[in-house]
Write an enzyme that holds these catalytic residues in place. Structure first.
Site, PDB file in Angstrom:
ATOM      1  N   TYR A 147     -20.933  41.179  36.106  1.00 15.43           N
ATOM      2  CA  TYR A 147     -21.921  40.169  36.515  1.00 15.43           C
ATOM      3  C   TYR A 147     -21.562  38.831  35.878  1.00 15.43           C
ATOM      4  CZ  TYR A 147     -26.356  37.649  36.845  1.00 15.43           C
ATOM      5  OH  TYR A 147     -27.308  36.687  37.087  1.00 15.43           O
ATOM      6  N   TYR A 157     -30.173  38.049  29.479  1.00 15.43           N
ATOM      7  CA  TYR A 157     -29.095  39.020  29.707  1.00 15.43           C
ATOM      8  C   TYR A 157     -28.462  39.476  28.386  1.00 15.43           C
ATOM      9  CZ  TYR A 157     -25.713  41.358  32.741  1.00 15.43           C
ATOM     10  OH  TYR A 157     -24.963  42.299  33.415  1.00 15.43           O
TER      11      TYR A 157
END
Length: 261
Positions: A147, A157
């Site tokens: 990602y 994240y």
């Protein structure tokens, strides 16, 4: 009508948790293109979800796999050797981070979570690739999932961004090591998509909205988008492609600023 891009090929699919998993979408399309598949599940709880999916598409092989346990890995590949002798492609679709640390500040990451996240999300690719190499007698293709948070800071994240950065570096080093055996190693960098794993990320809905608004195609990706890219990377169409991070994000990664200041 499918073109049978994977006709006659055998593939190991890891990372299926339920019918929302990216790995499941990839498996469905690989099957449509003629592949014979072998599924893994992480625990008895997930076995109850994965077995019906395997039956749905006629997958006859399914095994438990705990990538933190060397015996579990050895048992899997011994079974594959016994049943198949060799196989052609591997999907590395697992990742892990303590959901309590997928919010707030990265600097608060615990040592235990750092270790577990890197082990399961990154080192497992190395271990599975090492075992797969011995059974890819005619060359093969290894694909993992990453990602954009590996490259740029994405709010919440945190440790997963660091784990994915390590994963992407591993792709390149593995591609270099395994190329002499005609084994290709690539990663798909997918845009945000609703899965069991992404549900653990704090404020994920905002991430989806921001992505759709910013990406040139003005939408979020679908599981089928990722599935198509994976079939390409598994197939002979990509026989000259290795060590690459292949973006499937509606173009989000090319944007420097979403609007003029």
């Amino acid at each position: 009508m499918t073109t049978g891009l994977l006709q006659g090929k055998k593939g190991l699919i890891t990372g299926i948790a339920n019918n929302m998993s990216i790995s499941w979408a990839i498996a469905q399309l690989a099957k449509k293109h003629g592949a014979e598949l072998w599924f893994t599940y992480q625990s008895e709880v997930l076995e109850k979800r994965v077995k019906p999916l395997a039956e749905e598409i006629g997958c006859n092989f399914i095994s438990e796999l705990d990538v933190t346990n060397q015996k579990s890995i050895s048992n899997l590949f011994n079974d594959i050797k016994e049943k198949w002798n060799s196989f052609d492609f591997l999907l590395h679709g697992m990742a892990f981070a303590n959901k309590n640390e997928l919010k707030g500040r990265y600097v608060e990451t615990s040592l235990e979570n750092f270790h577990n996240s890197l082990h399961i999300s990154c080192y497992s690719l190395l271990e599975l690739s090492r075992s797969a190499e011995t059974l890819m007698h005619n060359g093969g293709s290894i694909v993992t999932l990453t990602y954009y948070g590996a490259e740029k800071v994405i709010p919440n994240y945190n440790i997963m961004g660091v784990a994915k950065a390590a994963l992407e570096a591993s792709v390149k080093y593995l591609a270099n090591d395994m190329g002499e055996n005609n084994i290709r190693v690539n990663a798909i960098s997918a845009g945000p998509i609703k899965t069991l794993a992404s549900s653990a990320i704090s404020d994920f809905s905002t991430m989806l909205k921001s992505h759709a608004a910013t990406a040139p195609l003005k939408r979020n990706i679908t599981q089928e988008d990722v599935g198509g890219a994976a079939v390409y990377l598994f197939s002979e169409l990509s026989k000259g492609v290795t060590g690459e991070i292949h973006y499937v994000d509606c173009g989000y990664n090319i944007i420097g600023s979403s609007k003029l200041l």
